[in-house]
Design an enzyme around this catalytic site. Sequence first.
Site, PDB file in Angstrom:
ATOM      1  N   ASP A 119       3.147  -6.444   0.303  1.00 44.93           N
ATOM      2  CA  ASP A 119       2.458  -5.156   0.395  1.00 44.93           C
ATOM      3  C   ASP A 119       1.997  -4.698  -0.982  1.00 44.93           C
ATOM      4  OD1 ASP A 119       2.203  -2.507   2.267  1.00 44.93           O
ATOM      5  OD2 ASP A 119       2.752  -1.951   0.213  1.00 44.93           O
ATOM      6  N   TYR A 153      -2.081   0.432  -7.129  1.00 43.46           N
ATOM      7  CA  TYR A 153      -0.947  -0.192  -7.825  1.00 43.46           C
ATOM      8  C   TYR A 153      -1.388  -0.987  -9.049  1.00 43.46           C
ATOM      9  CZ  TYR A 153       1.616   0.620  -3.396  1.00 43.46           C
ATOM     10  OH  TYR A 153       2.188   1.168  -2.270  1.00 43.46           O
ATOM     11  N   LYS A 187      -4.425  -1.299   0.479  1.00 47.39           N
ATOM     12  CA  LYS A 187      -4.743   0.066   0.915  1.00 47.39           C
ATOM     13  C   LYS A 187      -5.922   0.616   0.126  1.00 47.39           C
ATOM     14  CE  LYS A 187       0.280   0.592   1.177  1.00 47.39           C
ATOM     15  NZ  LYS A 187       0.652  -0.360   0.119  1.00 47.39           N
ATOM     16  N   HIS A 226      -4.522   4.966   2.409  1.00 45.55           N
ATOM     17  CA  HIS A 226      -3.294   5.205   1.641  1.00 45.55           C
ATOM     18  C   HIS A 226      -2.708   6.608   1.841  1.00 45.55           C
ATOM     19  CE1 HIS A 226      -1.167   3.466  -2.140  1.00 45.55           C
ATOM     20  NE2 HIS A 226      -0.331   4.145  -1.395  1.00 45.55           N
TER      21      HIS A 226
END
Length: 272
Positions: free
Chosen positions: A45, A50, A75, A108
């Site tokens: 994931d 990120y 996401k 998200h």
Amino acid sequence: MTEYFKLSNELNIPKVGLGTWQVKNNEEASNAVTIALKNGYRLIDTAAIYQNEEAVGLGIKASGIAREDIFVTSKVWNSDQGYDTTIQACKDSLARLQLDYLDLYLIHWPTAGKYVETWRAMETLYKEGLVKAIGVSNFHQHHLEDVLEIATIVPMVNQIELHPELSQEELVNYCKAKGIVVEAYSPLAHGKLLNHPTIEEIASNKGKSIAQIILRWIIQRDIIALPKSITESRIIENGEIFDFKLTDEEMNIMNSLNTNTRVSADPDNFDF
């Protein structure tokens, strides 16, 4: 590690995955992914925000595991929401990951005024085959209801903060009734629960770690667990939850620990 839940479109999704939030060091992210895959994980994931999608992609390649055997999630970030921008964001994520498709793509956060239009784009991405499943993250029931008013495809997944102090029972029940599989992020509450005396007692009785008890409690609720770690021993330990079960009494004790305490932002009150 070969146990799966089934999404509404019959796609299999592993019960436990590796979370990569806050792993911005490229080498750490890549190594964690490779270690996880070599130790039986099949769900990875990540997310655009990120800033580690390239590293995740390298970790997938380095593992030597066939692409079709890995379930990859990313996401769309809040600033990219909207129809055209979501389509492009997905393509950008695929380029960074060096993949031809995503197994799961999520909205998200429920960004006000945008997430309904974003869902239309998610449906397009699904119909075009760029993603094999679509869903949301951090959506309360009322956010889901907004989407369901216009959706031709019901979200297949809702990824939410969930741990013993935030059991989310009402939302989980709603999702199950709609055929939406729930994923738990921050399942260990950023490590806050790793010294919890009640869970420690259950762990001691089972000969397991506190983390393993929490993760087992999650999957026994038919929820996917997404623990994050960059440490090989912990990555392995977090996956070793399929050789025991919690009793009904132990599950009830775990359920009783809920205090509705969050370690992340409230989806009804975030400013990013």
